[in-house]
Design a protein around this motif. Structure first.
Motif, PDB file in Angstrom:
ATOM      1  N   UNK A 193     -35.670  92.318 -40.668  1.00 49.30           N
ATOM      2  CA  UNK A 193     -36.886  93.146 -40.619  1.00 49.30           C
ATOM      3  C   UNK A 193     -38.024  92.495 -41.398  1.00 49.30           C
ATOM      4  N   UNK A 194     -39.274  92.736 -41.005  1.00 47.70           N
ATOM      5  CA  UNK A 194     -40.413  92.198 -41.764  1.00 47.70           C
ATOM      6  C   UNK A 194     -40.468  92.800 -43.167  1.00 47.70           C
ATOM      7  N   UNK A 195     -40.688  91.969 -44.172  1.00 43.63           N
ATOM      8  CA  UNK A 195     -40.753  92.437 -45.558  1.00 43.63           C
ATOM      9  C   UNK A 195     -39.411  92.441 -46.259  1.00 43.63           C
ATOM     10  N   UNK A 196     -38.323  92.171 -45.513  1.00 43.33           N
ATOM     11  CA  UNK A 196     -36.976  92.201 -46.110  1.00 43.33           C
ATOM     12  C   UNK A 196     -36.846  91.185 -47.233  1.00 43.33           C
ATOM     13  N   UNK A 197     -37.452  89.998 -47.044  1.00 44.96           N
ATOM     14  CA  UNK A 197     -37.349  88.945 -48.063  1.00 44.96           C
ATOM     15  C   UNK A 197     -37.932  89.423 -49.394  1.00 44.96           C
ATOM     16  N   UNK A 198     -39.068  90.116 -49.342  1.00 44.04           N
ATOM     17  CA  UNK A 198     -39.699  90.617 -50.572  1.00 44.04           C
ATOM     18  C   UNK A 198     -38.797  91.633 -51.268  1.00 44.04           C
ATOM     19  N   UNK A 199     -38.122  92.456 -50.469  1.00 41.86           N
ATOM     20  CA  UNK A 199     -37.197  93.434 -51.048  1.00 41.86           C
ATOM     21  C   UNK A 199     -36.032  92.765 -51.736  1.00 41.86           C
ATOM     22  N   UNK A 279     -43.523  96.968 -46.846  1.00 41.64           N
ATOM     23  CA  UNK A 279     -44.352  96.189 -45.917  1.00 41.64           C
ATOM     24  C   UNK A 279     -45.066  97.109 -44.922  1.00 41.64           C
ATOM     25  N   UNK A 280     -44.329  98.094 -44.394  1.00 41.00           N
ATOM     26  CA  UNK A 280     -44.896  99.008 -43.399  1.00 41.00           C
ATOM     27  C   UNK A 280     -46.030  99.851 -43.979  1.00 41.00           C
ATOM     28  N   UNK A 281     -45.870 100.292 -45.228  1.00 36.07           N
ATOM     29  CA  UNK A 281     -46.853 101.200 -45.837  1.00 36.07           C
ATOM     30  C   UNK A 281     -47.828 100.475 -46.757  1.00 36.07           C
ATOM     31  N   UNK A 282     -47.669  99.130 -46.840  1.00 33.63           N
ATOM     32  CA  UNK A 282     -48.575  98.300 -47.638  1.00 33.63           C
ATOM     33  C   UNK A 282     -48.637  98.766 -49.097  1.00 33.63           C
ATOM     34  N   UNK A 283     -47.468  99.000 -49.665  1.00 36.40           N
ATOM     35  CA  UNK A 283     -47.360  99.359 -51.084  1.00 36.40           C
ATOM     36  C   UNK A 283     -46.383  98.393 -51.746  1.00 36.40           C
ATOM     37  N   UNK A 284     -46.275  98.472 -53.070  1.00 39.48           N
ATOM     38  CA  UNK A 284     -45.368  97.596 -53.809  1.00 39.48           C
ATOM     39  C   UNK A 284     -43.914  98.060 -53.645  1.00 39.48           C
ATOM     40  N   UNK A 285     -42.981  97.135 -53.847  1.00 32.71           N
ATOM     41  CA  UNK A 285     -41.553  97.465 -53.741  1.00 32.71           C
ATOM     42  C   UNK A 285     -41.185  98.570 -54.718  1.00 32.71           C
ATOM     43  N   UNK A 286     -41.699  98.470 -55.962  1.00 30.06           N
ATOM     44  CA  UNK A 286     -41.357  99.464 -56.982  1.00 30.06           C
ATOM     45  C   UNK A 286     -41.875 100.860 -56.626  1.00 30.06           C
ATOM     46  N   UNK A 287     -42.851 100.937 -55.714  1.00 27.02           N
ATOM     47  CA  UNK A 287     -43.373 102.247 -55.307  1.00 27.02           C
ATOM     48  C   UNK A 287     -42.462 102.961 -54.309  1.00 27.02           C
ATOM     49  N   UNK A 288     -41.635 102.201 -53.595  1.00 27.89           N
ATOM     50  CA  UNK A 288     -40.705 102.824 -52.644  1.00 27.89           C
ATOM     51  C   UNK A 288     -39.287 102.897 -53.213  1.00 27.89           C
ATOM     52  N   UNK A 289     -39.011 102.079 -54.246  1.00 33.08           N
ATOM     53  CA  UNK A 289     -37.659 102.050 -54.817  1.00 33.08           C
ATOM     54  C   UNK A 289     -37.352 103.363 -55.519  1.00 33.08           C
ATOM     55  N   UNK A 290     -36.206 103.901 -55.227  1.00 33.05           N
ATOM     56  CA  UNK A 290     -35.731 105.125 -55.885  1.00 33.05           C
ATOM     57  C   UNK A 290     -34.218 105.085 -55.907  1.00 33.05           C
ATOM     58  N   UNK A 291     -33.597 106.146 -56.385  1.00 31.88           N
ATOM     59  CA  UNK A 291     -32.142 106.172 -56.486  1.00 31.88           C
ATOM     60  C   UNK A 291     -31.633 107.537 -56.045  1.00 31.88           C
ATOM     61  N   UNK A 292     -30.314 107.628 -55.917  1.00 32.07           N
ATOM     62  CA  UNK A 292     -29.677 108.904 -55.623  1.00 32.07           C
ATOM     63  C   UNK A 292     -30.035 109.449 -54.255  1.00 32.07           C
ATOM     64  N   UNK A 293     -30.175 110.776 -54.200  1.00 32.08           N
ATOM     65  CA  UNK A 293     -30.408 111.468 -52.923  1.00 32.08           C
ATOM     66  C   UNK A 293     -31.708 111.045 -52.262  1.00 32.08           C
ATOM     67  N   UNK A 294     -32.721 110.735 -53.056  1.00 29.87           N
ATOM     68  CA  UNK A 294     -34.006 110.325 -52.496  1.00 29.87           C
ATOM     69  C   UNK A 294     -33.896 109.064 -51.665  1.00 29.87           C
ATOM     70  N   UNK A 295     -33.047 108.147 -52.080  1.00 29.96           N
ATOM     71  CA  UNK A 295     -32.832 106.905 -51.330  1.00 29.96           C
ATOM     72  C   UNK A 295     -32.021 107.160 -50.066  1.00 29.96           C
ATOM     73  N   UNK A 296     -30.944 107.903 -50.217  1.00 30.75           N
ATOM     74  CA  UNK A 296     -29.987 108.082 -49.114  1.00 30.75           C
ATOM     75  C   UNK A 296     -30.486 109.062 -48.060  1.00 30.75           C
ATOM     76  N   UNK A 297     -31.160 110.120 -48.483  1.00 33.18           N
ATOM     77  CA  UNK A 297     -31.529 111.176 -47.540  1.00 33.18           C
ATOM     78  C   UNK A 297     -33.015 111.245 -47.209  1.00 33.18           C
ATOM     79  N   UNK A 298     -33.838 110.395 -47.825  1.00 36.00           N
ATOM     80  CA  UNK A 298     -35.267 110.390 -47.493  1.00 36.00           C
ATOM     81  C   UNK A 298     -35.717 109.005 -47.038  1.00 36.00           C
TER      82      UNK A 298
END
Length: 520
Positions: A193-199, A279-298
């Protein structure tokens, strides 16, 4: 990246040694988590503590599996229900991800904390109905859709466990292997996927400043015990069914290594998706990174919804979550059932009925977690039921085996089974390194405790007190049983002490005044 350093360190100095210890304990003594303490009767309270912790975890862990099942059912559509804002549960402020850009956030809000996306609203409003609760004091009634999903999960667990390892051993061939297939498929697709390398780059980047934070070390320690299953009585229960001469040393090394390598590889699957989302939302990785239920279910479901063939990927992903969850829950419930059935013969003679009772009991108590405010109950249990208490239980287990039963005698037991004694490294870890590490983490976790929160909601003081009450309810069993055992043994102070710390099969030596534990 910073998390990997304490994670690997704790795996080597505590995870592997204690995993090996529990396998050897269960295999040699052929007992569950409570009765295995015939080797040092005064520590039997540790067994009851880990059984109670495993039971607490079962109350809310099955709910997470029920969510996965609900998501799986919801995925069987041409358009996934969390892709747009046109559903009955969506709020007027729901924001279409296609129209989203960084300016929508404002005020420095991270994308992972933005709760107005279709995926976030499906989870919090469509599944949990969190908007209908004002807090933990306002739970409401159980949601009937989630109640049915929970019932299905509990029925699956019951029929997987009712005949013991005869059935669970067959079920685990599916629940343990299928996730690997799915993980591999998701990983291969994710890295294209595009942006995967940055992740992936963000995943492997080590920010050494984070190592100064106590929470990183505590989280790494807790994660080691959760992922390996040490301290929950699971390993002791399953090892008790092994052949006496089984090479549990090989099993410990292989299983713990494969487990942690799997966790490491799954990080690539997760961060490739996070990189794609950033990459899709043009934000930083740390802005989308989360843990727990937020990662798995959102976040992950939202990412899946943007892929071609999204229905297929959603079904595959939630089947993986479902099988992983059932596999883990089976282990926890087996620890409870085997631990108590080995201690009380009436339960062993009526195993099927007892298994039904445990399953039905966890179902009833789990209903609190599927109410409108159920996420608050789940967060409370997740924080207190198996946090500090599980670390304390493993600490007492390590002390009981290494210092009271004795590392030398334990090594002799292992030699009887496998023909060789554990090396110096393992004996040093069991006696000094692991207990010291566990004591440090327990103290730090208590000192660094902060009042419980869920997003912007701060739990009231009484809820925190209930949480500590839940944590203490398992920990208190250790000193309570020590007092109970000491008071119920006859003789002088020294004789009572001797009976309490001498293995049950050597009590005749106590009467002769020959107490091995009193000798240096």
């Amino acid at each position: 990246g910073a998390f990997l350093i304490p994670y690997i360190l704790f795996l080597i100095i505590a995870g592997m040694p204690l995993f090996y210890m529990e396998l050897a304990l269960g295999q040699y003594n052929r007992e569950g988590a409570a009765t295995v303490w015939k080797i040092c009767p005064v520590f039997k309270g540790v067994g009851y503590a880990v059984i109670l912790i495993a039971l607490y975890v079962g109350f809310y862990y099955n709910v997470i599996i029920a969510w996965s099942l609900y998501y799986l059912f919801s995925s069987f559509t041409f358009e996934l229900p969390w892709t747009n804002c046109d559903n009955s549960w969506n709020s007027p402020n729901c924001t279409d991800p296609k129209l989203f850009n960084a300016s929508v956030l404002g005020n420095g809000t991270k994308y992972s904390k933005y709760k107005l996306t279709p995926a976030a609203e499906f989870y919090e409003r469509g599944v949990l109905h969190l908007h209908e609760s004002r807090g933990i004091h306002d739970l409401g009634l159980p949601r009937w859709q989630l109640s049915l999903c929970l019932l299905v999960v509990v029925i699956i667990l019951f029929f997987s466990l009712w005949k013991g390892v005869k059935t669970s051993g067959k079920v685990v061939w599916i629940t343990a292997t299928l996730p690997y297939v799915v993980l591999f498929v998701l990983l291969i697709h994710g890295i294209t996927l595009p942006g995967a390398y940055n992740g992936i780059n963000a995943y492997l980047h080590i920010d050494f400043r984070r190592l100064k934070e106590a929470t990183v070390w505590i989280d790494a320690a807790t994660q080691i015990f959760y992922s390996l299953g040490a301290g929950f009585g699971v390993l002791i229960a399953f090892a008790s069914y092994n052949k006496f001469d089984n090479n549990c040393y090989r099993d410990a090394l292989l299983t713990s290594t494969i487990n942690c390598v799997t966790s490491f590889i799954s990080g690539f699957a997760i961060f490739s998706i996070l990189g794609y989302m950033a990459h899709e939302h043009k934000v930083k990785i740390e802005d989308v990174a989360t843990e727990g239920a937020g990662l798995v279910f959102i976040l992950y479901p939202e990412a899946i919804s943007t892929l071609s063939g999204s229905t297929f990927w959603a079904v595959v992903f939630f089947i993986m979550l479902l099988t992983l969850g059932i596999d883990s829950s089976m282990g926890g419930m087996e620890a409870v059932i085997t631990g108590l059935a080995d201690d009380f013969q009436i339960l062993k003679q009526n195993r099927k009925l007892f298994t039904f009772g445990v399953s039905f009991g966890t179902f009833l108590l789990a209903l609190f977690c599927i109410t409108n405010g159920g996420i608050y109950v789940l967060t409370l249990l997740d924080t207190f039921a198996a946090g500090t208490s599980i670390l304390f239980a493993v600490l007492m287990e390590a002390i009981g085996v290494s210092w009271f039963y004795g590392v030398d005698r334990f090594s002799e037991d292992i030699q009887q089974m496998m023909g060789f004694k554990p090396g110096l490294y393992w004996r040093l870890c069991w006696k000094f390194v692991s207990p010291a590490f566990l004591l440090f983490v327990v103290i730090v976790s208590i000192i660094n405790f902060k009042p419980l929160t869920y997003d912007d909601y701060t739990f009231p003081l009484w809820a925190n007190r209930i949480g500590w009450g839940i944590a203490l309810s398992s920990m208190i069993l250790v000193p309570a049983y020590i007092i109970y055992k000491f008071m119920n043994v006859r003789g002088t102070f020294k004789e009572r002490l001797a009976y309490c710390i001498t293995p049950e099969n050597e009590h005749q030596l106590v009467a002769q005044g020959n107490v091995r534990q009193f000798k240096v």
